[in-house]
Write an enzyme that holds these catalytic residues in place. Structure first.
Site, PDB file in Angstrom:
ATOM      1  N   LYS A  25       0.871  -1.149   0.075  1.00 47.92           N
ATOM      2  CA  LYS A  25      -0.100  -0.164  -0.134  1.00 47.92           C
ATOM      3  C   LYS A  25       0.778   1.358   0.132  1.00 47.92           C
ATOM      4  O   LYS A  25       1.728   1.395   0.818  1.00 47.92           O
ATOM      5  CB  LYS A  25      -0.956   0.000   1.227  1.00 47.92           C
ATOM      6  CG  LYS A  25      -1.881   0.998   1.108  1.00 47.92           C
ATOM      7  CD  LYS A  25      -3.062   1.158   2.348  1.00 47.92           C
ATOM      8  CE  LYS A  25      -2.452   1.690   3.493  1.00 47.92           C
ATOM      9  NZ  LYS A  25      -2.492   3.177   3.633  1.00 47.92           N
ATOM     10  N   ASP A  69      -3.419   4.471  -2.219  1.00 55.23           N
ATOM     11  CA  ASP A  69      -4.319   4.994  -1.171  1.00 55.23           C
ATOM     12  C   ASP A  69      -4.284   6.540  -1.253  1.00 55.23           C
ATOM     13  O   ASP A  69      -3.575   7.124  -0.357  1.00 55.23           O
ATOM     14  CB  ASP A  69      -3.939   4.411   0.216  1.00 55.23           C
ATOM     15  CG  ASP A  69      -5.002   4.370   1.355  1.00 55.23           C
ATOM     16  OD1 ASP A  69      -6.172   5.228   0.923  1.00 55.23           O
ATOM     17  OD2 ASP A  69      -4.781   4.716   2.182  1.00 55.23           O
ATOM     18  N   LYS A  92      -7.076   8.271  -1.754  1.00 54.01           N
ATOM     19  CA  LYS A  92      -8.536   9.014  -1.182  1.00 54.01           C
ATOM     20  C   LYS A  92      -9.054  10.107  -2.169  1.00 54.01           C
ATOM     21  O   LYS A  92      -9.176  11.221  -1.654  1.00 54.01           O
ATOM     22  CB  LYS A  92      -8.329   9.346   0.283  1.00 54.01           C
ATOM     23  CG  LYS A  92      -8.000   8.160   1.397  1.00 54.01           C
ATOM     24  CD  LYS A  92      -8.260   8.345   2.841  1.00 54.01           C
ATOM     25  CE  LYS A  92      -7.927   7.156   3.297  1.00 54.01           C
ATOM     26  NZ  LYS A  92      -6.533   6.819   3.606  1.00 54.01           N
ATOM     27  N   ASP A 127     -13.071  14.909  -5.776  1.00 52.56           N
ATOM     28  CA  ASP A 127     -12.926  16.011  -6.825  1.00 52.56           C
ATOM     29  C   ASP A 127     -14.107  15.907  -7.632  1.00 52.56           C
ATOM     30  O   ASP A 127     -14.950  15.105  -7.561  1.00 52.56           O
ATOM     31  CB  ASP A 127     -11.561  16.008  -7.488  1.00 52.56           C
ATOM     32  CG  ASP A 127     -11.101  17.295  -7.785  1.00 52.56           C
ATOM     33  OD1 ASP A 127     -12.160  18.197  -7.976  1.00 52.56           O
ATOM     34  OD2 ASP A 127      -9.899  17.786  -7.690  1.00 52.56           O
ATOM     35  N   THR A 141     -12.169   6.878  10.120  1.00 49.75           N
ATOM     36  CA  THR A 141     -12.391   6.305  11.420  1.00 49.75           C
ATOM     37  C   THR A 141     -11.767   7.344  12.286  1.00 49.75           C
ATOM     38  O   THR A 141     -12.200   7.350  13.666  1.00 49.75           O
ATOM     39  CB  THR A 141     -11.355   5.235  11.704  1.00 49.75           C
ATOM     40  OG1 THR A 141     -10.196   5.263  11.081  1.00 49.75           O
ATOM     41  CG2 THR A 141     -12.218   3.887  11.268  1.00 49.75           C
ATOM     42  N   ARG A 156       2.486  -0.853  10.958  1.00 47.82           N
ATOM     43  CA  ARG A 156       3.637  -0.752  11.869  1.00 47.82           C
ATOM     44  C   ARG A 156       3.680  -2.506  12.610  1.00 47.82           C
ATOM     45  O   ARG A 156       5.080  -2.561  12.979  1.00 47.82           O
ATOM     46  CB  ARG A 156       3.020   0.134  12.973  1.00 47.82           C
ATOM     47  CG  ARG A 156       3.194   1.320  12.544  1.00 47.82           C
ATOM     48  CD  ARG A 156       2.621   2.449  13.479  1.00 47.82           C
ATOM     49  NE  ARG A 156       1.234   2.455  13.177  1.00 47.82           N
ATOM     50  CZ  ARG A 156       0.320   3.336  13.728  1.00 47.82           C
ATOM     51  NH1 ARG A 156       0.729   4.181  14.813  1.00 47.82           N
ATOM     52  NH2 ARG A 156      -1.037   3.049  13.558  1.00 47.82           N
TER      53      ARG A 156
HETATM   54  O1  C5P Z   1       0.711   0.778  10.949  1.00 48.07           O
HETATM   55  P1  C5P Z   1      -0.970   0.110  10.922  1.00 48.07           P
HETATM   56  O2  C5P Z   1      -1.211  -1.152  10.649  1.00 48.07           O
HETATM   57  O3  C5P Z   1      -1.855   0.995  11.756  1.00 48.07           O
HETATM   58  O4  C5P Z   1      -1.265   0.922   9.279  1.00 48.07           O
HETATM   59  C1  C5P Z   1      -2.561   0.790   8.739  1.00 48.07           C
HETATM   60  C2  C5P Z   1      -2.437   1.700   7.390  1.00 48.07           C
HETATM   61  O5  C5P Z   1      -3.869   1.769   7.210  1.00 48.07           O
HETATM   62  C3  C5P Z   1      -1.892   3.036   7.628  1.00 48.07           C
HETATM   63  O6  C5P Z   1      -1.428   3.221   6.260  1.00 48.07           O
HETATM   64  C4  C5P Z   1      -3.100   3.888   7.687  1.00 48.07           C
HETATM   65  O7  C5P Z   1      -3.060   5.130   7.204  1.00 48.07           O
HETATM   66  C5  C5P Z   1      -4.177   3.286   6.971  1.00 48.07           C
HETATM   67  N1  C5P Z   1      -5.520   3.455   7.664  1.00 48.07           N
HETATM   68  C6  C5P Z   1      -6.003   3.167   8.766  1.00 48.07           C
HETATM   69  N2  C5P Z   1      -7.112   3.306   9.234  1.00 48.07           N
HETATM   70  C7  C5P Z   1      -8.039   3.739   8.343  1.00 48.07           C
HETATM   71  C8  C5P Z   1      -7.478   4.049   7.221  1.00 48.07           C
HETATM   72  C9  C5P Z   1      -6.391   3.851   6.728  1.00 48.07           C
HETATM   73  O8  C5P Z   1      -5.181   2.904   9.679  1.00 48.07           O
HETATM   74  N3  C5P Z   1      -9.412   4.061   8.708  1.00 48.07           N
END
Ligand code: C5P
Length: 236
Positions: free
Chosen positions: A32, A59, A61, A64, A118, A209
């Site tokens: 991603k 990603d 988003k 427009d 979220t 992460r």
């Molecule tokens: O590090 P982590 O596992 O939390 O990463 C989740 C990924 O998904 C990040 O790139 C974050 O921007 C994305 N994301 C999220 N929650 C959302 C939409 C996207 O954590 N509601």
């Protein structure tokens, strides 16, 4: 299982993203590319997919006017992205123009609508004139997106079971906020395990992460895949 696990390349530079992705590409079918990396490095970040044998989830988003979004969809498909996000709040004409263009280009690009971020709660929605509670708004935008041909949605693990039930088996439901048991939750408010997300109907899990920051990213990715396989092999 590899095709159902996406690794979020949340890195500031292509060099770091490339090194991080190369370590786990054998185990992770989707990479991603988010705003940070795309703003810094542009199409070179998308090309990582072809270099490493993984599909790219762009990603961005998008939100427009229909023509602008449609043209960006075409370009993303030409670049070789497999998934691209856009905001459901962009409305029916934007969503439909994007979906039709993705299908017409024939590059296999799948569009995923983001419904309610979220990070927004009921009072944030009210501040922008949306009086519906977040869960209702998620469902409204999800149904709208699907009704005009958008292939799927990004949703939280808390929403995925209800969305799967409402939208049926064909919708691609993508869930970030995944934490294997024992992993640091960080700034995520509500998290699901790999097993629970799959059992609730997620098509694709996005993990950042817990892999990126692991002492051994390969072992972390492998253990997530094992948990995913186990979830599908045994009833809940
Ligand atoms: O590090 P982590 O596992 O939390 O990463 C989740 C990924 O998904 C990040 O790139 C974050 O921007 C994305 N994301 C999220 N929650 C959302 C939409 C996207 O954590 N509601």
């Amino acid at each position: 299982m590899r095709d159902r696990l996406a690794f979020a390349l949340d890195y500031p530079t292509l060099a770091e993203a490339s090194a991080g992705a190369a370590q786990v590409a054998e185990l992770v079918g989707v990479l991603k590319v988010g705003l940070e990396l795309f703003v810094a490095e542009g199409p070179a970040a998308v090309k990582l997919g072809a270099q490493l044998g993984s599909r790219i989830f762009l990603d961005l988003k998008l939100h427009d006017i229909p023509e602008t979004v449609e043209r960006a969809v075409a370009t993303a498909g030409q670049l070789g992205a497999s998934y691209l996000t856009l905001h459901g709040a962009g409305g029916p004409r934007m969503l439909q123009a994007a979906a039709e263009r993705a299908d017409r280009e024939g590059a296999g690009l799948k569009l995923l609508a983001v419904t309610v971020l979220t990070s927004l709660d009921a009072s944030d929605l009210q501040a922008v004139g949306v009086s519906a509670p977040p869960a209702e708004q998620v469902l409204r935008l999800g149904k709208l997106a699907r009704s005009v041909g958008i292939h799927g949605l990004v949703c939280s693990t808390a929403e995925v079971a209800a969305l799967r039930q409402a939208l049926g088996p064909e919708a691609i439901l993508v869930t970030p906020g995944i934490r294997p048991a024992g992993a640091a939750v960080g700034d995520q408010k509500r998290v699901g395990t790999p097993a629970s997300a799959l059992r609730d109907g997620s098509s694709l899990l996005v993990v950042g992460r817990p892999i990126r920051d692991a002492a051994d990213p390969v072992a972390a990715a492998r253990s997530i895949l094992t948990e995913m396989s186990g979830a599908l092999a045994t009833p809940a």
